[in-house]
Design a protein around this motif. Structure first.
Motif, PDB file in Angstrom:
ATOM      1  N   ASP A 185       0.823  -1.205   0.000  1.00 25.70           N
ATOM      2  CA  ASP A 185       0.000   0.000   0.000  1.00 25.70           C
ATOM      3  C   ASP A 185       0.862   1.262   0.000  1.00 25.70           C
ATOM      4  N   ASN A 186       2.028   1.195   0.653  1.00 26.52           N
ATOM      5  CA  ASN A 186       2.945   2.330   0.606  1.00 26.52           C
ATOM      6  C   ASN A 186       3.407   2.587  -0.823  1.00 26.52           C
ATOM      7  N   ILE A 187       3.846   1.527  -1.495  1.00 25.31           N
ATOM      8  CA  ILE A 187       4.336   1.682  -2.867  1.00 25.31           C
ATOM      9  C   ILE A 187       3.218   2.142  -3.795  1.00 25.31           C
ATOM     10  N   GLY A 188       2.017   1.627  -3.592  1.00 19.86           N
ATOM     11  CA  GLY A 188       0.906   1.960  -4.469  1.00 19.86           C
ATOM     12  C   GLY A 188       0.153   3.217  -4.111  1.00 19.86           C
ATOM     13  N   PHE A 189       0.604   3.928  -3.068  1.00 18.55           N
ATOM     14  CA  PHE A 189      -0.151   5.087  -2.585  1.00 18.55           C
ATOM     15  C   PHE A 189      -0.325   6.149  -3.672  1.00 18.55           C
ATOM     16  N   GLY A 190       0.774   6.521  -4.330  1.00 16.09           N
ATOM     17  CA  GLY A 190       0.689   7.552  -5.361  1.00 16.09           C
ATOM     18  C   GLY A 190      -0.171   7.121  -6.536  1.00 16.09           C
ATOM     19  N   LEU A 191      -0.133   5.828  -6.848  1.00 19.69           N
ATOM     20  CA  LEU A 191      -0.954   5.300  -7.939  1.00 19.69           C
ATOM     21  C   LEU A 191      -2.436   5.374  -7.576  1.00 19.69           C
ATOM     22  N   LYS A 192      -2.737   5.092  -6.310  1.00 18.99           N
ATOM     23  CA  LYS A 192      -4.129   5.159  -5.854  1.00 18.99           C
ATOM     24  C   LYS A 192      -4.655   6.587  -5.927  1.00 18.99           C
ATOM     25  N   ILE A 193      -3.829   7.540  -5.484  1.00 11.87           N
ATOM     26  CA  ILE A 193      -4.223   8.953  -5.529  1.00 11.87           C
ATOM     27  C   ILE A 193      -4.475   9.386  -6.975  1.00 11.87           C
ATOM     28  N   ALA A 194      -3.687   8.812  -7.886  1.00 11.22           N
ATOM     29  CA  ALA A 194      -3.819   9.172  -9.299  1.00 11.22           C
ATOM     30  C   ALA A 194      -4.991   8.469  -9.976  1.00 11.22           C
ATOM     31  N   VAL A 208      -5.329   5.130 -10.500  1.00 12.96           N
ATOM     32  CA  VAL A 208      -4.971   3.942 -11.264  1.00 12.96           C
ATOM     33  C   VAL A 208      -5.813   2.759 -10.768  1.00 12.96           C
ATOM     34  N   PRO A 209      -6.425   1.978 -11.671  1.00 17.04           N
ATOM     35  CA  PRO A 209      -7.254   0.846 -11.257  1.00 17.04           C
ATOM     36  C   PRO A 209      -6.487  -0.158 -10.394  1.00 17.04           C
ATOM     37  N   ARG A 210      -7.219  -0.864  -9.520  1.00 17.63           N
ATOM     38  CA  ARG A 210      -6.622  -1.756  -8.540  1.00 17.63           C
ATOM     39  C   ARG A 210      -5.702  -2.809  -9.162  1.00 17.63           C
ATOM     40  N   GLU A 211      -6.163  -3.487 -10.202  1.00 18.68           N
ATOM     41  CA  GLU A 211      -5.350  -4.548 -10.806  1.00 18.68           C
ATOM     42  C   GLU A 211      -4.068  -3.995 -11.403  1.00 18.68           C
ATOM     43  N   GLU A 212      -4.167  -2.839 -12.015  1.00 20.79           N
ATOM     44  CA  GLU A 212      -2.976  -2.202 -12.571  1.00 20.79           C
ATOM     45  C   GLU A 212      -2.020  -1.777 -11.455  1.00 20.79           C
ATOM     46  N   ARG A 213      -2.592  -1.291 -10.353  1.00 18.80           N
ATOM     47  CA  ARG A 213      -1.753  -0.921  -9.197  1.00 18.80           C
ATOM     48  C   ARG A 213      -1.013  -2.143  -8.672  1.00 18.80           C
ATOM     49  N   ARG A 214      -1.736  -3.224  -8.527  1.00 20.18           N
ATOM     50  CA  ARG A 214      -1.139  -4.440  -7.983  1.00 20.18           C
ATOM     51  C   ARG A 214       0.014  -4.929  -8.859  1.00 20.18           C
ATOM     52  N   GLN A 259      13.508  -0.338   4.285  1.00 17.57           N
ATOM     53  CA  GLN A 259      12.543   0.762   4.259  1.00 17.57           C
ATOM     54  C   GLN A 259      12.907   1.803   3.201  1.00 17.57           C
ATOM     55  N   GLN A 260      14.208   2.075   3.055  1.00 14.16           N
ATOM     56  CA  GLN A 260      14.597   3.067   2.058  1.00 14.16           C
ATOM     57  C   GLN A 260      14.387   2.538   0.639  1.00 14.16           C
ATOM     58  N   ARG A 261      14.520   1.232   0.446  1.00 17.74           N
ATOM     59  CA  ARG A 261      14.195   0.645  -0.851  1.00 17.74           C
ATOM     60  C   ARG A 261      12.705   0.836  -1.165  1.00 17.74           C
ATOM     61  N   VAL A 262      11.866   0.635  -0.149  1.00 19.91           N
ATOM     62  CA  VAL A 262      10.423   0.815  -0.337  1.00 19.91           C
ATOM     63  C   VAL A 262      10.116   2.280  -0.663  1.00 19.91           C
ATOM     64  N   ALA A 263      10.785   3.200   0.023  1.00 25.68           N
ATOM     65  CA  ALA A 263      10.589   4.627  -0.259  1.00 25.68           C
ATOM     66  C   ALA A 263      10.978   4.946  -1.703  1.00 25.68           C
ATOM     67  N   LEU A 264      12.056   4.322  -2.183  1.00 25.66           N
ATOM     68  CA  LEU A 264      12.479   4.514  -3.570  1.00 25.66           C
ATOM     69  C   LEU A 264      11.429   3.968  -4.529  1.00 25.66           C
ATOM     70  N   ALA A 265      10.924   2.767  -4.221  1.00 26.33           N
ATOM     71  CA  ALA A 265       9.903   2.158  -5.076  1.00 26.33           C
ATOM     72  C   ALA A 265       8.637   3.019  -5.128  1.00 26.33           C
ATOM     73  N   ARG A 266       8.243   3.568  -3.977  1.00 26.80           N
ATOM     74  CA  ARG A 266       7.062   4.435  -3.943  1.00 26.80           C
ATOM     75  C   ARG A 266       7.254   5.667  -4.823  1.00 26.80           C
ATOM     76  N   ALA A 267       8.493   6.198  -4.827  1.00 25.17           N
ATOM     77  CA  ALA A 267       8.760   7.409  -5.605  1.00 25.17           C
ATOM     78  C   ALA A 267       8.723   7.153  -7.109  1.00 25.17           C
ATOM     79  N   ILE A 268       9.174   5.971  -7.536  1.00 22.57           N
ATOM     80  CA  ILE A 268       9.259   5.724  -8.983  1.00 22.57           C
ATOM     81  C   ILE A 268       8.047   4.959  -9.537  1.00 22.57           C
ATOM     82  N   ALA A 269       7.176   4.454  -8.645  1.00 18.32           N
ATOM     83  CA  ALA A 269       6.008   3.697  -9.115  1.00 18.32           C
ATOM     84  C   ALA A 269       5.122   4.492 -10.075  1.00 18.32           C
ATOM     85  N   PRO A 270       4.878   5.789  -9.835  1.00 18.18           N
ATOM     86  CA  PRO A 270       4.004   6.548 -10.761  1.00 18.18           C
ATOM     87  C   PRO A 270       4.690   6.946 -12.075  1.00 18.18           C
TER      88      PRO A 270
END
Length: 355
Positions: free
Chosen positions: A96-105, A107-113, A141-152
């Motif tokens: 959910d952390n990684i997909g947060f920005g996608l959810k705000i944008a 993006v449909p659930r399956e695509e987010r997943r 945790q910092q890897r997850v923060a990186l993933a969250r930043a580049i997911a969108p």
């Protein structure tokens, strides 16, 4: 490839009577990894925050891919940001952390997943989507923060000293991973750090900052081998300063504690018997003679420091003391304190620096 994908022009930031960024200009190509390097208070993080939209420039402009973003809100800039503090949502799991920005944008659930799964593989944490931040190490945790930043899929990635809270070994490992991910994605990245080793090891180009202005901009090997100012030379790597006396300006000859040497880069207008300062890196000095070294100096070993693969030897040449770096050789012992020693160097490696 355009050289001005990111362009900063006349960027200035003033807080009251204090100007922390002073009319900074630079431009970079798409896909470059750029480091803003300098001591605390030099203005590097303020520049990053102005690019991100968290600070408003007092004057100047910022454009990305031809678009002026100077006055846009942070969420209108399509940028990914990773902070020094991981800034993960503690009540959300990794997925959910990684997909947060996608959810705000929206993006449909399956695509987010699917995108979250892609990001977890990219950062080397597949199967971690159900874990919570408190169940993970700082590096994870910092890897997850990186993933969250580049997911969108941002058009640029901004990193504000993301490794400073980690221990030394993890820092080295994670910076290599960040660089590998950046190269894989081809995303333009601005990395803020005060650690010159980090900047040298992973950057395409480095902006060396001091007191709000740029001292030098160049590739890592240019910054290290050809520093433009004394600040750059002393901040990036170790430097020996040699007090010398000019004995023959015409032939560019000086003496160091009575020992003569020729300095190719000595200014032609320097005065006879003038005092001057030369600089030289420890690694260009060698024990004894070496082919290509045209300067030989004699002195006494004042200290020996074992650094693992490297041994740093301090040599007194009279009033001058220089540090010399040599690789550790298991087959022979380093010289001892008080031992007479001859060292050599190539005169072309002597630097004459502006203040």
């Amino acid at each position: 490839m355009a050289s001005d994908f990111l362009k900063v022009s006349g960027l200035t930031k003033t807080y009251g009577a204090n100007t922390v960024v002073k009319s900074v200009d630079f431009s970079f190509a798409q896909g470059e990894f750029i480091s803003l390097l300098g001591p605390s208070g030099c203005g590097k993080t303020t520049i990053l925050r102005m690019i991100a939209g968290f600070e408003t420039p007092t004057s100047g402009s910022i454009t990305i891919d031809g678009q002026d973003i100077t006055t846009l809100k942070p969420n209108q800039r399509q940028l990914g940001m990773v902070f020094q503090a991981y800034a993960l949502f503690p009540n959300l799991n990794v997925g959910d952390n990684i997909g947060f920005g996608l959810k705000i944008a929206g993006v449909p659930r399956e695509e987010r997943r699917a995108r979250v799964d892609e990001m977890l593989k990219l950062i080397g944490l597949p199967g971690f989507e159900k874990r919570y931040p408190y169940e993970m190490s700082g590096g994870q945790q910092q890897r997850v923060a990186l993933a969250r930043a580049i997911a969108p899929r941002p058009r640029m990635l901004l990193l504000d000293e993301p490794l400073s809270a980690l221990d030394a070994k993890i820092r080295v490992s994670l910076r290599e991973e960040i660089r590998a991910i950046q190269l894989d994605l081809g995303i333009t990245t601005v990395f803020v750090t005060h650690d010159q080793e980090e900047a040298l090891s992973i950057s395409d180009r480095i902006v060396v900052m001091n007191a709000g202005h740029i001292e030098q901009l160049g590739a890592p090997h240019e910054i290290y081998n050809k520093p433009a100012t004394r600040f750059v030379a002393t901040f990036v790597g170790h430097l020996n300063n040699l007090d010398v006396v000019v004995t023959d300006p015409a032939s560019k000859t000086v003496t160091i504690d009575g020992q003569p040497l020729t300095v190719p880069d000595l200014p032609s207008d320097v005065a006879l018997n003038a005092n001057s300062v030369l600089t030289v890196r420890p690694e260009v000095l060698t024990i004894g003679a070496r082919e290509g070294n045209d300067v030989t100096l004699t002195g006494t070993v004042s200290d020996v420091t074992f650094l693992g693969s490297v041994i740093r030897i301090r040599v007194a040449l009279g009033s001058n003391i220089v540090s010399l770096d040599t690789f550790n050789d298991q087959r022979s012992a380093p010289p001892k304190r008080g031992e007479a020693i001859t060292i050599s160097l190539a005169s072309k490696d002597l630097l004459v620096l502006a203040n």
